[in-house]
Design a protein around this motif. Structure first.
Motif, PDB file in Angstrom:
ATOM      1  N   ARG A 168       0.778  -1.102  -0.004  1.00 39.72           N
ATOM      2  CA  ARG A 168      -0.061  -0.087  -0.009  1.00 39.72           C
ATOM      3  C   ARG A 168       0.620   1.296  -0.151  1.00 39.72           C
ATOM      4  NH1 ARG A 168      -4.398   1.827   4.040  1.00 39.72           N
ATOM      5  NH2 ARG A 168      -5.272   3.490   2.905  1.00 39.72           N
ATOM      6  N   VAL A 169       2.001   0.996   0.558  1.00 43.10           N
ATOM      7  CA  VAL A 169       2.804   2.609   0.979  1.00 43.10           C
ATOM      8  C   VAL A 169       3.623   2.405  -0.550  1.00 43.10           C
ATOM      9  CG1 VAL A 169       5.045   3.085   1.679  1.00 43.10           C
ATOM     10  CG2 VAL A 169       3.354   2.140   3.198  1.00 43.10           C
ATOM     11  N   LEU A 170       3.831   1.503  -1.171  1.00 38.54           N
ATOM     12  CA  LEU A 170       4.549   1.502  -2.343  1.00 38.54           C
ATOM     13  C   LEU A 170       3.334   2.409  -3.575  1.00 38.54           C
ATOM     14  CD1 LEU A 170       6.995   0.388  -3.881  1.00 38.54           C
ATOM     15  CD2 LEU A 170       5.677  -1.551  -4.890  1.00 38.54           C
ATOM     16  N   LEU A 172       1.116   4.425  -2.431  1.00 40.47           N
ATOM     17  CA  LEU A 172       0.853   5.607  -2.295  1.00 40.47           C
ATOM     18  C   LEU A 172       1.850   6.437  -2.651  1.00 40.47           C
ATOM     19  CD1 LEU A 172      -0.864   5.275   1.216  1.00 40.47           C
ATOM     20  CD2 LEU A 172      -1.751   6.013  -0.531  1.00 40.47           C
ATOM     21  N   CYS A 173       3.233   5.972  -2.857  1.00 41.21           N
ATOM     22  CA  CYS A 173       4.344   6.654  -3.077  1.00 41.21           C
ATOM     23  C   CYS A 173       4.401   6.850  -4.581  1.00 41.21           C
ATOM     24  CB  CYS A 173       5.649   6.233  -2.249  1.00 41.21           C
ATOM     25  SG  CYS A 173       5.672   6.256  -0.727  1.00 41.21           S
ATOM     26  N   ASN A 174       4.127   5.774  -5.452  1.00 45.80           N
ATOM     27  CA  ASN A 174       4.377   5.692  -6.715  1.00 45.80           C
ATOM     28  C   ASN A 174       3.392   5.812  -7.712  1.00 45.80           C
ATOM     29  OD1 ASN A 174       7.343   5.485  -6.159  1.00 45.80           O
ATOM     30  ND2 ASN A 174       7.049   3.277  -6.116  1.00 45.80           N
ATOM     31  N   GLY A 216      -5.619   7.139  -0.747  1.00 49.37           N
ATOM     32  CA  GLY A 216      -4.831   8.244  -0.486  1.00 49.37           C
ATOM     33  C   GLY A 216      -5.115   9.570  -1.403  1.00 49.37           C
TER      34      GLY A 216
ATOM     35  N   LEU B  91      11.239  -1.917  -0.431  1.00 50.18           N
ATOM     36  CA  LEU B  91      10.539  -2.791  -1.412  1.00 50.18           C
ATOM     37  C   LEU B  91      10.584  -2.170  -2.599  1.00 50.18           C
ATOM     38  CD1 LEU B  91       8.239  -4.912  -1.585  1.00 50.18           C
ATOM     39  CD2 LEU B  91       6.604  -3.271  -1.073  1.00 50.18           C
ATOM     40  N   GLN B  97      10.587   0.991  -9.596  1.00 46.91           N
ATOM     41  CA  GLN B  97      10.377   1.778  -8.429  1.00 46.91           C
ATOM     42  C   GLN B  97      10.254   1.265  -7.164  1.00 46.91           C
ATOM     43  OE1 GLN B  97       6.137   1.939  -9.873  1.00 46.91           O
ATOM     44  NE2 GLN B  97       6.722   4.304 -10.599  1.00 46.91           N
ATOM     45  N   VAL B  99      10.298   2.040  -2.665  1.00 45.69           N
ATOM     46  CA  VAL B  99      10.331   2.725  -1.553  1.00 45.69           C
ATOM     47  C   VAL B  99      11.115   2.362  -0.516  1.00 45.69           C
ATOM     48  CG1 VAL B  99       8.058   3.759  -1.976  1.00 45.69           C
ATOM     49  CG2 VAL B  99       8.030   1.771  -0.887  1.00 45.69           C
ATOM     50  N   ILE B 101      11.209   1.179   3.029  1.00 50.10           N
ATOM     51  CA  ILE B 101       9.796   0.648   4.084  1.00 50.10           C
ATOM     52  C   ILE B 101      10.030   0.858   5.465  1.00 50.10           C
ATOM     53  CG2 ILE B 101       8.915  -1.255   5.042  1.00 50.10           C
ATOM     54  CD1 ILE B 101       7.753  -0.677   2.166  1.00 50.10           C
ATOM     55  N   ARG B 168       2.234   5.357   9.336  1.00 53.32           N
ATOM     56  CA  ARG B 168       2.777   5.642   7.987  1.00 53.32           C
ATOM     57  C   ARG B 168       1.792   6.166   7.001  1.00 53.32           C
ATOM     58  NH1 ARG B 168       7.294   3.163   4.981  1.00 53.32           N
ATOM     59  NH2 ARG B 168       7.701   4.575   3.365  1.00 53.32           N
ATOM     60  N   VAL B 169       0.779   5.242   6.726  1.00 49.86           N
ATOM     61  CA  VAL B 169       0.028   5.530   5.868  1.00 49.86           C
ATOM     62  C   VAL B 169      -0.926   6.821   6.091  1.00 49.86           C
ATOM     63  CG1 VAL B 169      -2.539   4.702   4.710  1.00 49.86           C
ATOM     64  CG2 VAL B 169      -0.393   3.136   5.074  1.00 49.86           C
ATOM     65  N   LEU B 172       1.343   9.567   5.102  1.00 45.66           N
ATOM     66  CA  LEU B 172       1.375   9.735   3.592  1.00 45.66           C
ATOM     67  C   LEU B 172      -0.001  10.276   3.064  1.00 45.66           C
ATOM     68  CD1 LEU B 172       3.005   6.363   2.709  1.00 45.66           C
ATOM     69  CD2 LEU B 172       4.067   8.725   2.527  1.00 45.66           C
ATOM     70  N   CYS B 173      -1.088  10.182   3.703  1.00 43.85           N
ATOM     71  CA  CYS B 173      -2.537  10.515   3.173  1.00 43.85           C
ATOM     72  C   CYS B 173      -2.447  11.885   3.742  1.00 43.85           C
ATOM     73  CB  CYS B 173      -3.475   9.573   3.494  1.00 43.85           C
ATOM     74  SG  CYS B 173      -3.513   8.030   2.782  1.00 43.85           S
ATOM     75  N   GLY B 216       7.874   9.681   1.229  1.00 44.24           N
ATOM     76  CA  GLY B 216       6.980   9.838   0.130  1.00 44.24           C
ATOM     77  C   GLY B 216       7.140  10.995  -0.680  1.00 44.24           C
ATOM     78  N   ARG B 218      10.132  13.832  -3.032  1.00 48.00           N
ATOM     79  CA  ARG B 218      11.455  13.965  -3.695  1.00 48.00           C
ATOM     80  C   ARG B 218      12.550  14.433  -3.009  1.00 48.00           C
ATOM     81  NH1 ARG B 218      10.646  10.382  -7.850  1.00 48.00           N
ATOM     82  NH2 ARG B 218       8.383   9.969  -7.103  1.00 48.00           N
TER      83      ARG B 218
END
Lengths: 273, 273
Positions: A168-170, A172-174, A216, B91, B97, B99, B101, B168-169, B172-173, B216, B218
């Motif tokens: 899920r994080v992947l 949300l990030c990509n 998200g 991951l 691509q 991230v 983790i 974390r989610v 990110l959200c 999440g 740049r």
DNA sequence: CGCGTGTTTGAGCTGAGTCAATCCGCGTGG
DNA sequence: CCACGCGGATTGACTCAGCTCAAACACGCG
């Protein structure tokens, strides 16, 4: 704001039978004839053995649409296996912002995130009238000592949940909005297949708002993404009725536009005895 | 592309002693005198009892900066407890691509996400020269059967990881770049405190790139966020050296601008015998 | 029929991404 | 000792995906 609606025991007589461990029979078939038992906690357990499962699973409970199965900060007494229906869990920060953490379908086990603190961290809300099998956590612990398979099953369930969150994080990030939606639909489709339903046609049980939160995004953005997928002829999605018209295209979209071998964590070890 | 660098046994003699379960003494003090034993897997175990821990923990291993402790798809044979140093796990999707983790510090246990499939899903890279205590997973399973506390410890560790991911989610959200950075710094600070280090001054072990991936964002955005926090006089952050000048302000920022009781999952049950 | 909830669509705005140039610290080799 | 080069960090200018605000629509229900 939260769970004022009551959760009700499915059958009081069953309840009393369970309290008395002698009358286990009415409960045992619960798992054996449960169509999702292969996905669920007792995977690999001697399902014919009354002494084991009967002692584990409490009497089924019914939860009405919109009712809370549990709320954040409730102390953890039981895990819940979804028997039929569906749920969402959501995590709410102190400031009132929140996110949908997951959607739960038959065979899924809710409450694993509460084991750390022995208190639930999420609210669990039924998305439709649903039934769950309560799994008293203490009893599970005790039983897991005698049945290593059960312990392993629990370990795997938790680990799988960690991996799901990774993915899920992947996402949300990509991924872009459109890709997230594609990924969401493909994921749902896969879960339906695992439960013996169609891969291409199904009903969403959650609102656009909930979808947006899970992905998200804002609900308007979800609507627009839906509109684009529809315009591309990839899905027919009206209201909550989904029909996937071009699954390969959807899966291509999901993976940043490149064709690839979509693996993902299998939902369960899939031991079919 | 991945872990060509070799992981080396810290001490071959220790290794051979472990193979022979009679000579446990050199290993047992490992946990007892380990400054992070309270955070780690053996929490609550009879730490004086050689038969238990000695059988569990393998010989320490050294991992050089930049080396891989394990890679995705490696089959799970052992979990790893960080003894000193630090790691990142990432991951990577099929399309290249990826991230970050998580970042891992002494006392953290890596590899729990591999239990579901018995294969690692992440790459684990040392951010500096580090040492880990390998925990053979099979042995852990076996031992956990005899020591329920150990099993519980493992359960809690996994559950806590699920909750961490939830949070974390949420980040990110819901959070802006600046808030994410604030949240990251506060989180790190808390972890350093738990390990007996200063809450206000510490060294980042990861690159801006890694931070960005974790948050999440740049890396340019991270830089700008850093610049803003610096301009606000909240932190002094030059290169990888962090000094938190105004912790309350940082925590206010973290939580969407509203003052609040920051709880978060405690890092460990903190049983100090 | 009217109301309310949930969904869709439109029109601008903006925070973060992209691309690009510069800077800094550090190790290396002359 | 210094010049050089390199990887990481910083800063600037511009773009755009997704957000916000707002209006319209659809549907189910009393």
């Amino acid at each position: 704001m939260s769970g004022q609606l009551k959760v009700t025991l499915l059958d009081q007589s069953v309840s009393s039978r369970v309290a008395n461990p002698i009358h286990l029979k009415p409960l045992v078939p619960l798992c054996r004839e449960c169509r999702v038992s292969g996905l669920c906690l007792p995977t690999g357990l001697p399902i014919h053995d009354n002494s084991c499962l009967g002692a584990l699973i409490g009497p089924r409970m019914r939860v009405r649409k919109g009712a809370a199965l549990f709320n954040a900060n409730d102390s953890l007494t039981t895990l819940y296996a979804v028997r039929c229906g569906s749920f969402k869990t959501s995590l709410n920060s102190a400031e009132g912002q929140g996110v949908v953490i997951n959607f739960w379908m038959p065979g899924d086990v809710l409450g694993l995130d509460a084991i750390a603190t022995e208190h639930h961290v999420c609210d669990a809300i039924a998305l439709e009238d649903s039934e769950v099998c309560p799994v008293p956590y203490r009893r599970l612990q005790a039983l897991a000592r005698d049945f290593p398979v059960l312990q392993q099953s629990l370990n795997r369930l938790m680990s799988r949940e960690i991996v799901r969150e990774h993915e899920r994080v992947l996402m949300l990030c990509n991924l872009t909005a459109e890709q997230r939606l594609a990924s969401f639909l493909v994921g749902l489709s896969r879960r339906f297949v695992n439960r013996g339903y169609s891969a291409h046609g199904f009903m969403l049980r959650m609102s656009r708002e909930d979808m947006a939160s899970y992905l998200g995004l804002r609900l308007e953005t979800v609507c627009r993404a839906v509109a684009r997928l529809r315009a591309l002829g990839i899905v027919s999605l009206h209201g909550r009725l989904v029909e996937i018209l071009d699954m390969p295209a959807l899966m291509t979209l999901e993976q940043g536009g490149v064709e690839c071998d979509h693996k993902g964590v299998p939902e369960a070890p899939c031991s079919t005895p």
